[in-house]
Scaffold this motif. Structure first.
Motif, short mmCIF file in Angstrom:
data_model
loop_
_atom_site.label_atom_id
_atom_site.label_comp_id
_atom_site.label_asym_id
_atom_site.label_seq_id
_atom_site.Cartn_x
_atom_site.Cartn_y
_atom_site.Cartn_z
N PRO A 1 39.13 36.02 34.19
CA PRO A 1 39.28 35.13 35.26
C PRO A 1 37.89 35.61 36.18
O PRO A 1 37.47 36.64 36.21
N GLU A 2 37.90 34.59 36.89
CA GLU A 2 36.64 34.66 37.73
C GLU A 2 36.77 35.75 38.98
O GLU A 2 35.80 36.39 39.26
N ASP A 3 38.01 36.12 39.22
CA ASP A 3 38.08 37.27 40.25
C ASP A 3 37.85 38.51 39.88
O ASP A 3 38.05 39.37 40.79
N PHE A 4 37.68 38.73 38.60
CA PHE A 4 37.43 39.90 37.94
C PHE A 4 35.58 40.09 37.92
O PHE A 4 35.32 40.96 37.25
N LEU B 1 30.01 42.23 35.40
CA LEU B 1 30.49 42.99 34.39
C LEU B 1 29.44 42.87 33.29
O LEU B 1 28.86 43.58 32.61
N GLY B 2 29.24 41.58 32.99
CA GLY B 2 28.12 41.20 31.88
C GLY B 2 26.84 41.69 32.18
O GLY B 2 26.13 42.28 31.17
N ALA B 3 26.43 41.81 33.53
CA ALA B 3 25.14 42.42 33.81
C ALA B 3 25.16 43.73 33.55
O ALA B 3 24.17 44.25 33.17
N VAL B 4 26.34 44.63 33.78
CA VAL B 4 26.32 46.15 33.77
C VAL B 4 26.28 46.29 32.16
O VAL B 4 25.63 47.11 31.69
N ILE B 5 26.96 45.40 31.22
CA ILE B 5 26.78 45.65 29.81
C ILE B 5 25.25 45.30 29.37
O ILE B 5 24.76 46.06 28.52
N GLU B 6 24.70 44.43 29.70
CA GLU B 6 23.28 44.22 29.48
C GLU B 6 22.35 45.11 29.96
O GLU B 6 21.36 45.62 29.47
N ALA B 7 22.60 45.94 31.15
CA ALA B 7 21.84 47.04 31.75
C ALA B 7 22.09 48.06 30.59
O ALA B 7 20.93 48.97 30.70
N GLN B 8 23.52 48.47 30.03
CA GLN B 8 23.32 49.47 29.05
C GLN B 8 22.73 49.22 28.01
O GLN B 8 21.97 50.05 27.43
#
Length: 795
Positions: free
Chosen positions: A27-30, A35-42
């Protein structure tokens, strides 16, 4: 990310593919976008680590704007990914963009107390400085990062040491880089970070090539290549393969046989693969090595065609690559008998090398850069030597010698930039050395103390690379300037080319080339004579042993006299001499040669250094220092008060390092009688043993006003560790480079009694106004084999 680091990058990327499907289920409040940006950074970071920089940059450019929507809330991931994007920008040769990201990263880290991120960013600032050739700045940033890592993330230190090792390689300090990398590699292997281990192995292979350990270089490069391939990092695997080919090519070029065609083919093919991967500088190196092999095989046309297709170096091309490019152009011109073009290339190469050297920091870095110009200088001197005819030809040889040797001595030392950490380390080293010495005398174990001392020395050495920047360069002395300064003296500047030993003799404004004996024979006999001197040193030897070794030493001295002095007899007459030696001949006891016995002479690292030191100055205060543990030392020093009634005396319990340094600063003549040790592995830590521990050469280089004349009565403190380019460093060398005019010291072991007798004779003459060179000649003439002292510098 962990899987990609210790296992396979493809498996790590597959895990990230799985992770990328998950944020959409939240949901949006998570904050799924964050989180997707962090995954793409990895993902971008994994791509960066395996050399896919363009894809990595796309990833960072896509995800960083997501984090920038709320920079304060996202301070940690934003600062971390700005730092990682800066790494990619550096790899893509975009230094301005990299600096912009790093500055923003450090600003965020400092404002939010993110110390580990700040440490990494300063580490990356070091990488960026290294990329643009500012080695002192790189080493300064690395040390700032190291202090943060020690407190926050000790596990990151081995990677930092790897990057420091690379910076030292860029400065030509192969021995120091090898020590740094050998310290880091075991830790990196324990951490199981394959990329870092393999990169360290490639850097260590490069150090091994500079040290001429070709089997080690090949083994390390092969191991690194296997690791990179296992990770799927093709770019780095090809860089490792180039390291192995470079070792093979360098060994082939130095050998006597014709280089194999197979090696040539491998280099050309490998250059094509490197170019396809966008590794422009590395591809150029492979082709340049192929050019040199073509020339050695006599294929001049093929060498010229290949060289014409190699792009010119860029602003960020490493200096060793730049000098290799100049060397190839000079060698090609020389083979085509176009010496003017060859010398023009050499001249341009040394101008580029000087610009790099002028940016260096500590004395070690200034010295180290000479390795990159060693072959080019040898080629230039050989070309002019082969064509030297009469006075004009000899002048050209002399000018090229001065352009290529002992450049560190033409820099003006600048005032010390005090660093409290460096001062603390040197104080701790002094304390550890003193305790170790006490333990040795009491029969207690010292291995733990010696290990601690070694660690402290390495740390202090690292800080010394940038906390004591060297000064403004002075121009190389011209032949006319040297001739004018000599007056009635004769200067003999030695050079070795192939197995040929020659001398340029400067007398009464005229220059001439004189051919001397074979180089290898002269060097070997010098080594043997030096060994004889060391055997003769102890005061209480059996008479039979003294007779046997004296006979051996005198025989070798006569042989060296025949090889070195007899061919010069007509040219030098009976004049006072200034000798500019090279390499192994720095250890030659010139006064022991029969034709030179009792003749005033001085030894200088270059004619430029001699001319700078030869400026006459008014007498200043005399300082007499007596250190501990030397039989009769205090008595000898006090006896000299009868020669110098107004002298300042520093002996007994007051002879501490601080008191001695204070007394030396601004003195005119300093006499130091104390035990000492030459440290060939790290010449600036050659030492004089005092009451509170050692006084290091490194510290004398930081004096505001070094003593004009220094007499070192201790053993071997005139010895030098000779680096490429005839850069001679040691206790005496540090004093000369710091501005002292004349140093008298022993170039071999000397007995306490022989030293005391020599010093008494020397100072009686100095007090009468006799020059140091003449005073020493008369003081050593009675027994030159057991009084192996030399006058260094002005004479």
């Amino acid at each position: 990310m962990a899987e990609a680091e210790v296992g396979s990058a493809s498996v790590g990327l597959a895990h990230l593919d799985d992770a990328a499907t998950l944020p959409a289920l939240l949901p949006e409040d998570f904050a799924p976008d964050r989180l997707g940006a962090v995954i793409e950074a990895q993902r971008a970071l994994v791509l960066c680590r395996i050399g896919r920089f363009a894809e990595a940059l796309e990833g960072f450019n896509a995800m960083i704007p997501v984090l920038e929507r709320d920079p304060e809330q996202n301070a940690l991931p934003l600062s971390r990914n700005l730092m990682n994007r800066a790494l990619v920008q550096m790899s893509l040769n975009r230094p301005d963009d990299a600096l912009s990201d790093l500055r923003r990263c450090i600003d965020l880290a400092e404002r939010h107390g993110l110390r580990r991120i700040e440490g990494k960013a300063r580490h990356n600032f070091g990488d960026q400085s290294q990329l643009v050739g500012d080695i002192p700045a790189a080493l300064r940033y690395y040390e700032q990062a190291a202090r943060i890592y020690e407190a926050e993330s000790p596990g990151w230190l081995p990677r930092l040491r790897l990057d420091q090792g690379r910076a030292l390689l860029a400065a030509g300090l192969a021995e120091e880089a090898a020590r740094q990398l050998d310290e880091a590699l075991p830790e990196l292997r324990r951490n199981r970070v394959i990329q870092d281990v393999a990169e360290a192995e490639v850097a260590r292979a490069a150090a091994a090539i500079l040290e001429r350990d070709f089997p080690l270089a090949r083994r390390l490069a092969s191991e690194a290549r296997r690791r990179f391939l296992r990770r799927g990092n093709e770019r780095w695997a090809e860089v490792a393969a180039l390291a192995k080919l470079r070792a093979n090519a360098t060994e082939a070029l130095e050998g006597q046989r014709r280089p194999p065609e197979r090696l040539l083919t491998e280099l050309v093919g490998h250059a094509a693969r490197l170019a396809e991967l966008g590794l422009r500088d590395e591809a150029a190196v492979a082709r340049l090595l192929a050019v040199r092999l073509h020339l050695r095989r006599g294929a001049v046309g093929a060498a010229g065609d290949l060289l014409a297709r190699i792009p010119r170096p860029r602003q960020t091309t490493p200096i060793d690559h730049v000098m290799l490019h100049r060397l190839c152009r000079a060698e090609l011109a020389a083979v085509r008998r176009n010496s003017r073009t060859a010398l023009a290339q050499a001249r341009a190469g040394f101008a580029e090398l000087s610009r790099v050297r002028d940016r260096m920091g500590g004395l070690d870095l200034v010295c180290g850069t000479a390795v990159h110009g060693q072959e080019l200088g040898r080629l230039a001197v050989g070309l002019v030597l082969d064509r030297a005819r009469g006075d004009a030809g000899a002048r050209r040889v002399f000018a090229w010698q001065e352009r290529t040797r002992a450049q560190v001595y033409r820099y003006e030392p600048l005032p010390e930039i005090a660093d409290p950490v460096l001062a603390r380390l040197i104080t701790e080293m002094r304390h550890v050395q003193r305790i170790a010495q006490q333990n040795r005398l009491e029969g207690k174990p010292v291995s733990t103390l010696e290990q601690r001392y070694g660690r402290l020395q390495r740390e202090a050495g690292r800080l010394g690379w940038y906390t004591s920047p060297w000064g403004r360069p002075r121009p190389v002395a011209t032949p006319d300037e040297v001739a004018a300064a000599l007056g009635d003296r004769v200067l003999v500047s030695l050079t070795g080319y192939g197995d040929r030993l020659s001398a340029i003799v400067v007398r009464d404004g005229r220059f001439r080339v004189v051919t001397l004996g074979p180089l290898e024979e002269t060097v070997e006999i010098t080594r043997q004579l030096h060994a004889d001197l060391n055997v003769l040193a102890p005061d209480h030897l059996p008479a039979s042993l003294v007779d046997a070794v004296t006979h051996s030493g005198e025989k070798r001295a006569r042989l060296l006299d025949r090889l070195l002095v007899h061919p010069l007899a007509e040219a030098i007459g009976d004049r006072e001499l200034v000798i500019v030696p090279f390499g192994p001949l720095y250890a030659l006891p010139w006064a022991a040669l029969p034709s030179l016995r009792g003749r005033p002479l001085s030894v200088a690292p270059s004619a430029t250094a001699w001319r700078s030191a030869a400026v006459r100055v008014a007498p200043e205060p005399v300082v007499l220092v007596g250190g501990p543990g030397v039989p009769g030392a205090i008595g000898e020093v006090r006896e000299l008060r009868s020669v110098y009634p107004q002298a300042r005396l520093v002996d007994g319990p007051s002879a501490t390092s601080g008191a001695v340094l204070s007394a030396l600063d601004g003195s005119g003549l300093a006499h130091l009688v104390a035990h000492g040790a030459h440290e060939p592995a790290n010449a600036l830590f050659s030492r004089l043993d005092l009451v509170d521990g050692p006084l290091f050469a490194h510290e004398t280089a930081r004096l505001r006003q070094p003593p004009e004349r220094v007499v070192l009565a201790a053993c071997e403190l005139a010895m030098s560790h000779v680096r490429p380019g005839e850069e001679a460093l040691g206790f005496a060398g540090a004093l000369l480079a710091s501005g002292s005019r004349t140093i008298v010291g022993a170039i071999a072991r000397v007995g306490d009694r022989a030293a005391a007798e020599t010093m008494t004779d020397l100072h009686r003459r100095l007090a009468k106004g006799i020059s140091p060179a003449l005073a020493l000649a008369e003081a050593t003439a009675a027994d030159p084999l057991r009084r192996p002292f030399l006058c260094l510098g002005a004479g």
